[in-house]
Every structure is written in C-alpha cells, then in structure tokens.
Design an enzyme around this catalytic site. Structure first.
Site, PDB file in Angstrom:
ATOM      1  N   LYS A   1       0.802  -1.192   0.000  1.00 35.61           N
ATOM      2  CA  LYS A   1       0.000   0.000   0.000  1.00 35.61           C
ATOM      3  C   LYS A   1       0.856   1.272   0.000  1.00 35.61           C
ATOM      4  O   LYS A   1       0.384   2.359  -0.340  1.00 35.61           O
ATOM      5  CB  LYS A   1      -0.853   0.029   1.284  1.00 35.61           C
ATOM      6  CG  LYS A   1      -1.753  -1.140   1.490  1.00 35.61           C
ATOM      7  CD  LYS A   1      -2.439  -1.008   2.861  1.00 35.61           C
ATOM      8  CE  LYS A   1      -3.080  -2.300   3.272  1.00 35.61           C
ATOM      9  NZ  LYS A   1      -3.562  -2.223   4.670  1.00 35.61           N
TER      10      LYS A   1
ATOM     11  N   GLU B   1       7.825   2.449  -5.935  1.00 39.51           N
ATOM     12  CA  GLU B   1       7.924   2.101  -4.509  1.00 39.51           C
ATOM     13  C   GLU B   1       8.006   3.364  -3.656  1.00 39.51           C
ATOM     14  O   GLU B   1       8.511   4.398  -4.109  1.00 39.51           O
ATOM     15  CB  GLU B   1       9.184   1.270  -4.251  1.00 39.51           C
ATOM     16  CG  GLU B   1       8.988  -0.228  -4.341  1.00 39.51           C
ATOM     17  CD  GLU B   1       8.152  -0.808  -3.195  1.00 39.51           C
ATOM     18  OE1 GLU B   1       7.396  -0.064  -2.554  1.00 39.51           O
ATOM     19  OE2 GLU B   1       8.270  -2.014  -2.946  1.00 39.51           O
ATOM     20  N   ASP B   2       7.554   3.248  -2.414  1.00 36.47           N
ATOM     21  CA  ASP B   2       7.736   4.354  -1.481  1.00 36.47           C
ATOM     22  C   ASP B   2       9.144   4.324  -0.888  1.00 36.47           C
ATOM     23  O   ASP B   2       9.751   5.360  -0.685  1.00 36.47           O
ATOM     24  CB  ASP B   2       6.674   4.328  -0.364  1.00 36.47           C
ATOM     25  CG  ASP B   2       6.566   2.975   0.317  1.00 36.47           C
ATOM     26  OD1 ASP B   2       7.036   1.964  -0.255  1.00 36.47           O
ATOM     27  OD2 ASP B   2       6.011   2.911   1.428  1.00 36.47           O
TER      28      ASP B   2
ATOM     29  N   ASP C   1      14.512  -0.576   1.309  1.00 37.20           N
ATOM     30  CA  ASP C   1      15.140  -0.760   2.608  1.00 37.20           C
ATOM     31  C   ASP C   1      16.219  -1.854   2.457  1.00 37.20           C
ATOM     32  O   ASP C   1      17.339  -1.564   2.032  1.00 37.20           O
ATOM     33  CB  ASP C   1      14.011  -1.150   3.577  1.00 37.20           C
ATOM     34  CG  ASP C   1      14.418  -1.136   5.023  1.00 37.20           C
ATOM     35  OD1 ASP C   1      14.394  -0.056   5.627  1.00 37.20           O
ATOM     36  OD2 ASP C   1      14.761  -2.195   5.553  1.00 37.20           O
TER      37      ASP C   1
ATOM     38  N   LYS D   1      17.041   3.848   1.536  1.00 34.96           N
ATOM     39  CA  LYS D   1      17.843   3.711   2.757  1.00 34.96           C
ATOM     40  C   LYS D   1      18.996   2.757   2.463  1.00 34.96           C
ATOM     41  O   LYS D   1      18.948   1.582   2.833  1.00 34.96           O
ATOM     42  CB  LYS D   1      16.995   3.074   3.862  1.00 34.96           C
ATOM     43  CG  LYS D   1      16.294   4.015   4.807  1.00 34.96           C
ATOM     44  CD  LYS D   1      15.702   3.205   5.958  1.00 34.96           C
ATOM     45  CE  LYS D   1      14.761   4.035   6.794  1.00 34.96           C
ATOM     46  NZ  LYS D   1      14.089   3.225   7.825  1.00 34.96           N
TER      47      LYS D   1
HETATM   48  C1  PRP Z   1       7.588  -1.678   2.317  1.00 34.63           C
HETATM   49  C2  PRP Z   1       7.832  -0.870   1.068  1.00 34.63           C
HETATM   50  C3  PRP Z   1       8.483  -1.850   0.134  1.00 34.63           C
HETATM   51  C4  PRP Z   1       9.258  -2.749   1.081  1.00 34.63           C
HETATM   52  C5  PRP Z   1      10.695  -2.335   1.089  1.00 34.63           C
HETATM   53  O1  PRP Z   1       6.374  -2.357   2.189  1.00 34.63           O
HETATM   54  O2  PRP Z   1       6.649  -0.357   0.550  1.00 34.63           O
HETATM   55  O3  PRP Z   1       7.527  -2.602  -0.584  1.00 34.63           O
HETATM   56  O4  PRP Z   1       8.685  -2.584   2.381  1.00 34.63           O
HETATM   57  O5  PRP Z   1      11.441  -3.121   1.974  1.00 34.63           O
HETATM   58  P1  PRP Z   1      12.668  -4.021   1.528  1.00 34.63           P
HETATM   59  O6  PRP Z   1      13.557  -3.195   0.651  1.00 34.63           O
HETATM   60  O7  PRP Z   1      13.304  -4.376   2.847  1.00 34.63           O
HETATM   61  O8  PRP Z   1      12.151  -5.237   0.827  1.00 34.63           O
HETATM   62  P2  PRP Z   1       5.622  -3.022   3.425  1.00 34.63           P
HETATM   63  O9  PRP Z   1       5.952  -4.492   3.458  1.00 34.63           O
HETATM   64  O10 PRP Z   1       5.913  -2.251   4.672  1.00 34.63           O
HETATM   65  O11 PRP Z   1       4.093  -2.927   3.020  1.00 34.63           O
HETATM   66  P3  PRP Z   1       3.170  -1.628   2.804  1.00 34.63           P
HETATM   67  O12 PRP Z   1       3.725  -0.905   1.590  1.00 34.63           O
HETATM   68  O13 PRP Z   1       1.825  -2.195   2.557  1.00 34.63           O
HETATM   69  O14 PRP Z   1       3.245  -0.788   4.050  1.00 34.63           O
END
Ligand code: PRP
Length: 185
Positions: A47, A104-105, A108, A136
């Site tokens: 989301k 993507e937002d 990480d 990040k």
């Molecule tokens: C977050 C973000 C990416 C992912 C990045 O999603 O939107 O999809 O984590 O993390 P990574 O680089 O460690 O893989 P999240 O799982 O928090 O779901 P959401 O977007 O629904 O909050």
C-alpha cells in the site's frame, strides 16, 4: 481528537521537497520513455506507494497505463535471506509488450525490489525498471540500486506520505520521523 502530527519528531522530507522530487522524476521518466515504441506501465506496489504513485503519474506527460501489485517480504529485518510473497499479481496478457516501471515508497533491505524485478522479467515483461521515493542504502541486505530515486534517507523510523506504522500515518502529506516513544510503547 488525536493529532497524528504530534507523534512526529521532525519532518524529514517536506511537502515542497516531495513536490520538487516528483517533478524531477516525472521529467526523467518523460525523457526516458518518449517514443512510440514504448508502452509504459506504472506498477504501484501497495500500500505504501499509493500516494507517491498518485502524485507522480499526474506529472508524467508521456502516455501511461497503471497497474497495482501487493507484495510482502518474508524475514523482514531479520538475518534471513528474504523471499517475497505476492498477494496481488500483475495479470496482463500483454506483458511482453509492456515497459514496466515499478513504483515504490521506500527501498530498505532491497529484498522486495530485487526479487520483484527478476520475477516480472521472467514473466516476460519487455523491460522492468524501478522508481522509489525514499532510499535507505545503509539498510541493504542484497545489492540493489533503483533506476529512479527521490532522496536517500538515514536509518530512522519514517512514516507519512504512504508509509505507515501499524497502518497509521500513511495520510500525512510529508515524510517524518516517528517519536521513539510511539513505537516502543
Ligand atoms: C515496504 C515498502 C516496500 C518494502 C521495502 O512495504 O513499501 O515494498 O517494504 O522493503 P525491503 O527493501 O526491505 O524489501 P511493506 O511491506 O511495509 O508494506 P506496505 O507498503 O503495505 O506498508
């Protein structure tokens, strides 16, 4: 009434900065995807990317289609290698003619996008690129460099502009750092 802004320690990326970032990235996308041989599909990863996607797509002037996926990564924050679970897949019979740009937002660990780009390429996409508002790099567990990046951020607990803590704060119009007492309660 509870004001969620009171839970924010500091604004990390302001509304004005986000506006400048989306303007810059949209121009980069326009430059790179101009041409009649391109069929650009912006793929919103739900989301967290919803807000960024909505603002960015309004500024892109080349023709775009949009689509959504819902993906979660296993072993988040742990030392495990990390796999992804696709809860909502891209169901396009025309994928082999599509130039996919994953929105993507935040990047990480890099696990989500490194798996997803390979997955969509294997599904037959004509091309797959990635775009993130926040990066990040200090948190990487797998090597991954996004094609388009808004801004690098330090390893702090960021919320707002789509990003959540326990599903809250997504609607804040800026990216802020959450007060530690909020998530250590
Ligand atoms: C977050 C973000 C990416 C992912 C990045 O999603 O939107 O999809 O984590 O993390 P990574 O680089 O460690 O893989 P999240 O799982 O928090 O779901 P959401 O977007 O629904 O909050």
């Amino acid at each position: 009434m509870r004001n969620l802004k009171n839970d924010i320690e500091k604004v990390l990326v302001s509304e004005a900065e986000i506006d400048a970032i989306t303007t810059r990235i949209a121009a980069e996308i326009d430059r790179d995807y101009a041409g009649d041989d391109k069929k650009l599909v912006l793929v919103c990863i739900l989301k967290g990317s919803l807000v960024f996607m909505g603002d960015l797509m309004k500024k892109v002037t080349v023709p775009v289609e949009i689509d959504c996926m819902k993906v979660s990564s296993y072993g988040k924050g742990s030392e495990s290698s990390g796999q992804i679970h696709i809860a909502l897949d891209l169901l396009r019979p025309d994928i082999n003619t599509c130039d996919l740009l994953i929105i993507e937002d935040i990047v990480d660990s890099g696990v989500t996008l490194s798996h997803l780009t390979k997955y969509l390429a294997l599904k037959g996409a004509k091309s797959v690129k990635t775009c993130t508002l926040l990066d990040k790099p200090s948190r990487r567990r797998v090597e991954f460099v996004p094609d388009y990046c808004g801004i690098e951020v330090p390893d702090e607990f960021v919320v707002g502009y789509g990003l959540d803590f326990a599903e809250m704060y997504r609607a804040l119009p800026f990216v802020g750092v959450l007060k530690p007492e909020v998530y250590t309660k």
